[in-house]
Motif scaffolding. Structure first.
Motif, PDB file in Angstrom:
ATOM      1  N   TYR A  73       0.810  -1.208   0.000  1.00 14.41           N
ATOM      2  CA  TYR A  73       0.000   0.000   0.000  1.00 14.41           C
ATOM      3  C   TYR A  73       0.847   1.262   0.000  1.00 14.41           C
ATOM      4  CZ  TYR A  73      -3.550  -3.384   1.156  1.00 14.41           C
ATOM      5  OH  TYR A  73      -4.379  -4.463   1.120  1.00 14.41           O
ATOM      6  N   SER A  74       2.126   1.134  -0.296  1.00 15.19           N
ATOM      7  CA  SER A  74       3.032   2.276  -0.304  1.00 15.19           C
ATOM      8  C   SER A  74       2.971   2.963  -1.663  1.00 15.19           C
ATOM      9  CB  SER A  74       4.463   1.811  -0.010  1.00 15.19           C
ATOM     10  OG  SER A  74       5.347   2.892  -0.099  1.00 15.19           O
ATOM     11  N   ASN A  75       2.057   3.916  -1.788  1.00  9.17           N
ATOM     12  CA  ASN A  75       1.970   4.714  -3.006  1.00  9.17           C
ATOM     13  C   ASN A  75       1.411   6.083  -2.657  1.00  9.17           C
ATOM     14  OD1 ASN A  75      -0.906   4.461  -2.941  1.00  9.17           O
ATOM     15  ND2 ASN A  75      -0.738   2.504  -4.002  1.00  9.17           N
ATOM     16  N   ARG A  76       1.565   7.011  -3.573  1.00  9.44           N
ATOM     17  CA  ARG A  76       1.130   8.392  -3.322  1.00  9.44           C
ATOM     18  C   ARG A  76      -0.377   8.480  -3.084  1.00  9.44           C
ATOM     19  NH1 ARG A  76       4.354  11.538  -8.046  1.00  9.44           N
ATOM     20  NH2 ARG A  76       6.448  11.254  -7.190  1.00  9.44           N
ATOM     21  N   ARG A  77      -1.117   7.696  -3.821  1.00  6.75           N
ATOM     22  CA  ARG A  77      -2.570   7.777  -3.730  1.00  6.75           C
ATOM     23  C   ARG A  77      -3.059   7.395  -2.333  1.00  6.75           C
ATOM     24  NH1 ARG A  77      -6.782   4.959  -7.928  1.00  6.75           N
ATOM     25  NH2 ARG A  77      -8.648   5.805  -6.988  1.00  6.75           N
ATOM     26  N   ALA A  78      -2.532   6.303  -1.785  1.00  3.04           N
ATOM     27  CA  ALA A  78      -2.951   5.866  -0.449  1.00  3.04           C
ATOM     28  C   ALA A  78      -2.528   6.877   0.609  1.00  3.04           C
ATOM     29  CB  ALA A  78      -2.368   4.493  -0.130  1.00  3.04           C
ATOM     30  N   ARG A  79      -1.302   7.383   0.505  1.00  2.85           N
ATOM     31  CA  ARG A  79      -0.820   8.369   1.477  1.00  2.85           C
ATOM     32  C   ARG A  79      -1.616   9.663   1.379  1.00  2.85           C
ATOM     33  NH1 ARG A  79       4.050   6.406   3.551  1.00  2.85           N
ATOM     34  NH2 ARG A  79       5.067   4.910   2.193  1.00  2.85           N
ATOM     35  N   ALA A  80      -1.946  10.095   0.167  1.00  2.00           N
ATOM     36  CA  ALA A  80      -2.733  11.318  -0.003  1.00  2.00           C
ATOM     37  C   ALA A  80      -4.143  11.137   0.558  1.00  2.00           C
ATOM     38  CB  ALA A  80      -2.794  11.696  -1.480  1.00  2.00           C
ATOM     39  N   TYR A  81      -4.716   9.953   0.350  1.00  2.95           N
ATOM     40  CA  TYR A  81      -6.046   9.661   0.884  1.00  2.95           C
ATOM     41  C   TYR A  81      -6.042   9.762   2.408  1.00  2.95           C
ATOM     42  CZ  TYR A  81     -10.146   6.935   2.154  1.00  2.95           C
ATOM     43  OH  TYR A  81     -11.326   6.507   2.714  1.00  2.95           O
ATOM     44  N   LEU A  82      -5.041   9.166   3.049  1.00  2.55           N
ATOM     45  CA  LEU A  82      -4.955   9.213   4.507  1.00  2.55           C
ATOM     46  C   LEU A  82      -4.687  10.625   5.010  1.00  2.55           C
ATOM     47  CD1 LEU A  82      -2.952   5.928   5.065  1.00  2.55           C
ATOM     48  CD2 LEU A  82      -5.347   6.337   5.642  1.00  2.55           C
ATOM     49  N   ARG A  83      -3.833  11.350   4.310  1.00  4.67           N
ATOM     50  CA  ARG A  83      -3.524  12.720   4.700  1.00  4.67           C
ATOM     51  C   ARG A  83      -4.770  13.603   4.582  1.00  4.67           C
ATOM     52  NH1 ARG A  83       1.246  12.607   2.731  1.00  4.67           N
ATOM     53  NH2 ARG A  83       0.598  12.964   0.592  1.00  4.67           N
ATOM     54  N   LYS A  84      -5.550  13.416   3.505  1.00  3.33           N
ATOM     55  CA  LYS A  84      -6.763  14.206   3.286  1.00  3.33           C
ATOM     56  C   LYS A  84      -7.781  13.960   4.400  1.00  3.33           C
ATOM     57  CE  LYS A  84      -9.903  12.959   0.342  1.00  3.33           C
ATOM     58  NZ  LYS A  84     -10.578  12.540  -0.869  1.00  3.33           N
ATOM     59  N   ARG A  85      -7.870  12.738   4.873  1.00 10.85           N
ATOM     60  CA  ARG A  85      -8.820  12.405   5.938  1.00 10.85           C
ATOM     61  C   ARG A  85      -8.254  12.639   7.338  1.00 10.85           C
ATOM     62  NH1 ARG A  85     -11.853   7.019   5.382  1.00 10.85           N
ATOM     63  NH2 ARG A  85     -13.013   8.021   7.051  1.00 10.85           N
ATOM     64  N   GLY A  86      -6.974  13.044   7.432  1.00  9.98           N
ATOM     65  CA  GLY A  86      -6.376  13.338   8.729  1.00  9.98           C
ATOM     66  C   GLY A  86      -6.086  12.103   9.558  1.00  9.98           C
ATOM     67  N   ILE A  87      -5.728  11.008   8.913  1.00 11.05           N
ATOM     68  CA  ILE A  87      -5.451   9.751   9.598  1.00 11.05           C
ATOM     69  C   ILE A  87      -3.943   9.526   9.627  1.00 11.05           C
ATOM     70  CG2 ILE A  87      -5.815   7.253   9.558  1.00 11.05           C
ATOM     71  CD1 ILE A  87      -8.385   7.795   7.958  1.00 11.05           C
ATOM     72  N   ARG A  88      -3.397   9.327  10.829  1.00  9.39           N
ATOM     73  CA  ARG A  88      -1.967   9.001  10.938  1.00  9.39           C
ATOM     74  C   ARG A  88      -1.744   7.611  10.344  1.00  9.39           C
ATOM     75  NH1 ARG A  88      -0.072   9.354  16.891  1.00  9.39           N
ATOM     76  NH2 ARG A  88      -1.256   7.464  16.766  1.00  9.39           N
ATOM     77  N   HIS A  89      -0.567   7.423   9.756  1.00  3.31           N
ATOM     78  CA  HIS A  89      -0.312   6.127   9.139  1.00  3.31           C
ATOM     79  C   HIS A  89       1.153   5.740   9.272  1.00  3.31           C
ATOM     80  CE1 HIS A  89       1.607   7.991   5.605  1.00  3.31           C
ATOM     81  NE2 HIS A  89       0.677   8.922   5.752  1.00  3.31           N
TER      82      HIS A  89
END
Length: 168
Positions: free
Chosen positions: A77-93
């Protein structure tokens, strides 16, 4: 719910047709959301559907939360799309960076950006999703996947997840 938050991963089942069960689990190895896909489907494409189906139960009264405290996931799951999705929702990952992605970032120099944050101690708690998968595989119908239709197999996996929830 554990403070480590949900983790995501997928389970590959054998049988006539290969199938992947993408799931998230809480800190007590209980499945929170399930998505069934054909075996050739990439894991990273199912990150958002798994996260959208997730409902984290509250300790007290009230509706389940749709935004977990944090998410731990493996390199798939290491890709820009997944990280951007989590960042947009304010979820630490906590998602480790793939070696080729790190090499490309370093090769680009200052234009490559900063490496993503990574907490080894929080990542060690990702084993709960592996244990949740093993609990699901404890059900013979899930492990062998004798069901021919995808929606029937999803029902079988969902039933196994309900049994896991009732036992815990």
């Amino acid at each position: 719910m554990s403070r480590s938050g949900p983790t995501t991963n997928s389970l590959s089942c054998s049988g006539h047709n290969t199938t992947k069960v993408h799931l998230s689990a809480d800190g007590r190895c209980r499945p929170l959301s399930l998505v069934v896909t054909p075996g050739q489907r990439a894991e990273c494409t199912q990150f958002e559907p798994v996260m959208e189906k997730m409902h984290v139960p509250r300790v007290g009264v009230g509706r389940p939360r749709t935004r977990p405290d944090s998410v731990s996931a493996d390199k798939a799951y290491s890709n820009r799309r997944a990280r951007a999705y989590l960042r947009k929702r304010g979820i630490r990952h906590v998602i480790p960076e793939k070696a080729d992605q790190a090499a490309n970032r370093i090769k680009r120099g200052s234009r490559g950006g900063r490496p993503p944050g990574f907490d080894r101690e929080r990542y060690k708690k990702r084993n709960v999703v592996e244990r949740a998968i093993n609990k699901l595989k404890g059900f013979r119908a899930v492990a062998t996947r004798y069901d021919k239709r995808g929606h029937v197999f999803l029902g079988t996996v969902t039933f196994a997840a309900v049994i896991i929830w009732l036992r815990s």
